[in-house]
Design a protein around this motif. Structure first.
Motif, PDB file in Angstrom:
ATOM      1  N   THR A 184     -23.814  25.765 -40.304  1.00  0.00           N
ATOM      2  CA  THR A 184     -24.538  24.515 -40.089  1.00  0.00           C
ATOM      3  C   THR A 184     -23.764  23.372 -40.727  1.00  0.00           C
ATOM      4  O   THR A 184     -23.031  23.579 -41.713  1.00  0.00           O
ATOM      5  CB  THR A 184     -25.954  24.562 -40.682  1.00  0.00           C
ATOM      6  OG1 THR A 184     -25.878  24.871 -42.080  1.00  0.00           O
ATOM      7  CG2 THR A 184     -26.813  25.620 -39.982  1.00  0.00           C
ATOM      8  N   TYR A 185     -23.917  22.195 -40.157  1.00  0.00           N
ATOM      9  CA  TYR A 185     -23.197  21.018 -40.620  1.00  0.00           C
ATOM     10  C   TYR A 185     -24.151  19.836 -40.611  1.00  0.00           C
ATOM     11  O   TYR A 185     -25.038  19.766 -39.766  1.00  0.00           O
ATOM     12  CB  TYR A 185     -22.011  20.724 -39.694  1.00  0.00           C
ATOM     13  CG  TYR A 185     -21.139  21.917 -39.408  1.00  0.00           C
ATOM     14  CD1 TYR A 185     -21.390  22.725 -38.299  1.00  0.00           C
ATOM     15  CD2 TYR A 185     -20.072  22.256 -40.234  1.00  0.00           C
ATOM     16  CE1 TYR A 185     -20.605  23.831 -38.028  1.00  0.00           C
ATOM     17  CE2 TYR A 185     -19.281  23.360 -39.969  1.00  0.00           C
ATOM     18  CZ  TYR A 185     -19.556  24.145 -38.857  1.00  0.00           C
ATOM     19  OH  TYR A 185     -18.775  25.236 -38.592  1.00  0.00           O
ATOM     20  N   TYR A 186     -23.916  18.913 -41.536  1.00  0.00           N
ATOM     21  CA  TYR A 186     -24.794  17.754 -41.651  1.00  0.00           C
ATOM     22  C   TYR A 186     -23.991  16.494 -41.904  1.00  0.00           C
ATOM     23  O   TYR A 186     -22.955  16.509 -42.571  1.00  0.00           O
ATOM     24  CB  TYR A 186     -25.779  17.941 -42.814  1.00  0.00           C
ATOM     25  CG  TYR A 186     -26.694  19.124 -42.628  1.00  0.00           C
ATOM     26  CD1 TYR A 186     -26.384  20.370 -43.160  1.00  0.00           C
ATOM     27  CD2 TYR A 186     -27.877  19.000 -41.898  1.00  0.00           C
ATOM     28  CE1 TYR A 186     -27.213  21.458 -42.973  1.00  0.00           C
ATOM     29  CE2 TYR A 186     -28.713  20.083 -41.713  1.00  0.00           C
ATOM     30  CZ  TYR A 186     -28.372  21.314 -42.246  1.00  0.00           C
ATOM     31  OH  TYR A 186     -29.207  22.389 -42.051  1.00  0.00           O
ATOM     32  N   ALA A 187     -24.523  15.390 -41.399  1.00  0.00           N
ATOM     33  CA  ALA A 187     -23.982  14.087 -41.778  1.00  0.00           C
ATOM     34  C   ALA A 187     -24.335  13.839 -43.238  1.00  0.00           C
ATOM     35  O   ALA A 187     -25.379  14.285 -43.733  1.00  0.00           O
ATOM     36  CB  ALA A 187     -24.583  13.006 -40.888  1.00  0.00           C
ATOM     37  N   ALA A 236     -26.764  16.609 -37.249  1.00  0.00           N
ATOM     38  CA  ALA A 236     -26.701  17.980 -37.744  1.00  0.00           C
ATOM     39  C   ALA A 236     -26.244  18.892 -36.614  1.00  0.00           C
ATOM     40  O   ALA A 236     -26.415  18.570 -35.442  1.00  0.00           O
ATOM     41  CB  ALA A 236     -28.056  18.440 -38.261  1.00  0.00           C
ATOM     42  N   ALA A 237     -25.683  20.036 -36.992  1.00  0.00           N
ATOM     43  CA  ALA A 237     -25.165  20.976 -35.997  1.00  0.00           C
ATOM     44  C   ALA A 237     -25.392  22.402 -36.465  1.00  0.00           C
ATOM     45  O   ALA A 237     -25.429  22.691 -37.668  1.00  0.00           O
ATOM     46  CB  ALA A 237     -23.674  20.746 -35.770  1.00  0.00           C
ATOM     47  N   SER A 242     -18.306  21.649 -31.525  1.00  0.00           N
ATOM     48  CA  SER A 242     -17.205  20.705 -31.382  1.00  0.00           C
ATOM     49  C   SER A 242     -17.633  19.352 -31.914  1.00  0.00           C
ATOM     50  O   SER A 242     -18.798  18.960 -31.781  1.00  0.00           O
ATOM     51  CB  SER A 242     -16.794  20.580 -29.916  1.00  0.00           C
ATOM     52  OG  SER A 242     -15.839  19.539 -29.743  1.00  0.00           O
ATOM     53  N   GLU A 243     -16.679  18.637 -32.500  1.00  0.00           N
ATOM     54  CA  GLU A 243     -16.961  17.289 -32.971  1.00  0.00           C
ATOM     55  C   GLU A 243     -16.858  16.261 -31.847  1.00  0.00           C
ATOM     56  O   GLU A 243     -17.227  15.108 -32.032  1.00  0.00           O
ATOM     57  CB  GLU A 243     -16.000  16.921 -34.102  1.00  0.00           C
ATOM     58  CG  GLU A 243     -16.195  17.752 -35.358  1.00  0.00           C
ATOM     59  CD  GLU A 243     -15.326  17.286 -36.502  1.00  0.00           C
ATOM     60  OE1 GLU A 243     -15.373  17.907 -37.576  1.00  0.00           O
ATOM     61  OE2 GLU A 243     -14.587  16.305 -36.328  1.00  0.00           O
ATOM     62  N   ASP A 244     -16.375  16.688 -30.704  1.00  0.00           N
ATOM     63  CA  ASP A 244     -16.206  15.807 -29.554  1.00  0.00           C
ATOM     64  C   ASP A 244     -17.516  15.732 -28.783  1.00  0.00           C
ATOM     65  O   ASP A 244     -17.936  16.689 -28.134  1.00  0.00           O
ATOM     66  CB  ASP A 244     -15.095  16.343 -28.657  1.00  0.00           C
ATOM     67  CG  ASP A 244     -14.796  15.414 -27.484  1.00  0.00           C
ATOM     68  OD1 ASP A 244     -13.802  15.652 -26.794  1.00  0.00           O
ATOM     69  OD2 ASP A 244     -15.567  14.456 -27.263  1.00  0.00           O
ATOM     70  N   VAL A 245     -18.185  14.568 -28.866  1.00  0.00           N
ATOM     71  CA  VAL A 245     -19.471  14.398 -28.191  1.00  0.00           C
ATOM     72  C   VAL A 245     -19.347  14.677 -26.700  1.00  0.00           C
ATOM     73  O   VAL A 245     -20.267  15.220 -26.070  1.00  0.00           O
ATOM     74  CB  VAL A 245     -20.007  12.973 -28.414  1.00  0.00           C
ATOM     75  CG1 VAL A 245     -21.288  12.746 -27.634  1.00  0.00           C
ATOM     76  CG2 VAL A 245     -20.240  12.721 -29.888  1.00  0.00           C
ATOM     77  N   LEU A 291     -25.361  23.857 -30.888  1.00  0.00           N
ATOM     78  CA  LEU A 291     -26.314  22.764 -30.757  1.00  0.00           C
ATOM     79  C   LEU A 291     -26.058  21.683 -31.791  1.00  0.00           C
ATOM     80  O   LEU A 291     -25.674  21.986 -32.939  1.00  0.00           O
ATOM     81  CB  LEU A 291     -27.740  23.298 -30.954  1.00  0.00           C
ATOM     82  CG  LEU A 291     -28.268  24.221 -29.865  1.00  0.00           C
ATOM     83  CD1 LEU A 291     -29.487  24.949 -30.332  1.00  0.00           C
ATOM     84  CD2 LEU A 291     -28.583  23.425 -28.614  1.00  0.00           C
ATOM     85  N   ARG A 292     -26.318  20.468 -31.381  1.00  0.00           N
ATOM     86  CA  ARG A 292     -26.210  19.339 -32.311  1.00  0.00           C
ATOM     87  C   ARG A 292     -27.383  18.403 -32.096  1.00  0.00           C
ATOM     88  O   ARG A 292     -27.912  18.293 -30.988  1.00  0.00           O
ATOM     89  CB  ARG A 292     -24.910  18.559 -32.090  1.00  0.00           C
ATOM     90  CG  ARG A 292     -23.692  19.357 -32.454  1.00  0.00           C
ATOM     91  CD  ARG A 292     -22.505  18.489 -32.794  1.00  0.00           C
ATOM     92  NE  ARG A 292     -21.554  19.284 -33.560  1.00  0.00           N
ATOM     93  CZ  ARG A 292     -20.622  18.783 -34.345  1.00  0.00           C
ATOM     94  NH1 ARG A 292     -20.500  17.475 -34.489  1.00  0.00           N
ATOM     95  NH2 ARG A 292     -19.816  19.572 -35.014  1.00  0.00           N
ATOM     96  N   TRP A 293     -27.755  17.714 -33.140  1.00  0.00           N
ATOM     97  CA  TRP A 293     -28.695  16.601 -33.075  1.00  0.00           C
ATOM     98  C   TRP A 293     -27.902  15.317 -33.295  1.00  0.00           C
ATOM     99  O   TRP A 293     -27.027  15.243 -34.177  1.00  0.00           O
ATOM    100  CB  TRP A 293     -29.778  16.720 -34.138  1.00  0.00           C
ATOM    101  CG  TRP A 293     -30.787  17.781 -33.865  1.00  0.00           C
ATOM    102  CD1 TRP A 293     -30.766  19.081 -34.298  1.00  0.00           C
ATOM    103  CD2 TRP A 293     -31.993  17.650 -33.094  1.00  0.00           C
ATOM    104  NE1 TRP A 293     -31.867  19.751 -33.858  1.00  0.00           N
ATOM    105  CE2 TRP A 293     -32.647  18.904 -33.119  1.00  0.00           C
ATOM    106  CE3 TRP A 293     -32.591  16.593 -32.402  1.00  0.00           C
ATOM    107  CZ2 TRP A 293     -33.859  19.132 -32.464  1.00  0.00           C
ATOM    108  CZ3 TRP A 293     -33.797  16.827 -31.751  1.00  0.00           C
ATOM    109  CH2 TRP A 293     -34.422  18.074 -31.793  1.00  0.00           C
TER     110      TRP A 293
END
Length: 123
Positions: free
Chosen positions: A58-61, A49-50, A104-107, A34-36
């Protein structure tokens, strides 16, 4: 696919907090990363965020790191975005998106999207 519905947006003042929810239908939620996202100048969808399927990763801008926290409760088919110390620059429609499998980083690889929830931060 899962179907997603965001909620929790609203009008707040600088420094306030909000918690957004992303409720999913279906029985495969736990297999979806999931991503926001939110729109940004020059970008239709800016990553916020992901979280991985298990929430282990988890990952964040950079712009939200230390202020926002992404989480999920697979038993409730729901993901969350806790937003603290909100700033006027956080004003946007927030979308959650999901894809089955790894993050994935690909939207373009996210094939389930919610309708968005508006967050407005007044100064």
């Amino acid at each position: 696919h899962v179907q997603l519905v965001e909620s929790g947006g609203g009008l707040v003042q600088t420094g306030d907090s909000l918690r957004l929810s992303c409720a999913a239908s279906g029985r495969t939620f736990s297999r979806h990363a999931l991503r926001w996202f939110r729109p940004a100048p020059g970008m239709e969808r800016e990553f916020v965020a992901a979280t991985s399927c298990s929430s282990r990763n988890t990952y964040y801008a950079d712009s939200v790191k230390g202020r926002f926290t992404i989480s999920r409760d697979n038993a409730k088919n729901t993901a969350y975005l806790q937003m603290n110390n909100l700033q006027p620059g956080d004003t946007a429609v927030y979308y959650c998106a999901a894809r089955e499998g790894t993050s994935s980083e690909d939207v373009g690889r996210y094939n389930s999207w919610g309708q968005g929830t508006q967050v407005t931060v007044s100064s």
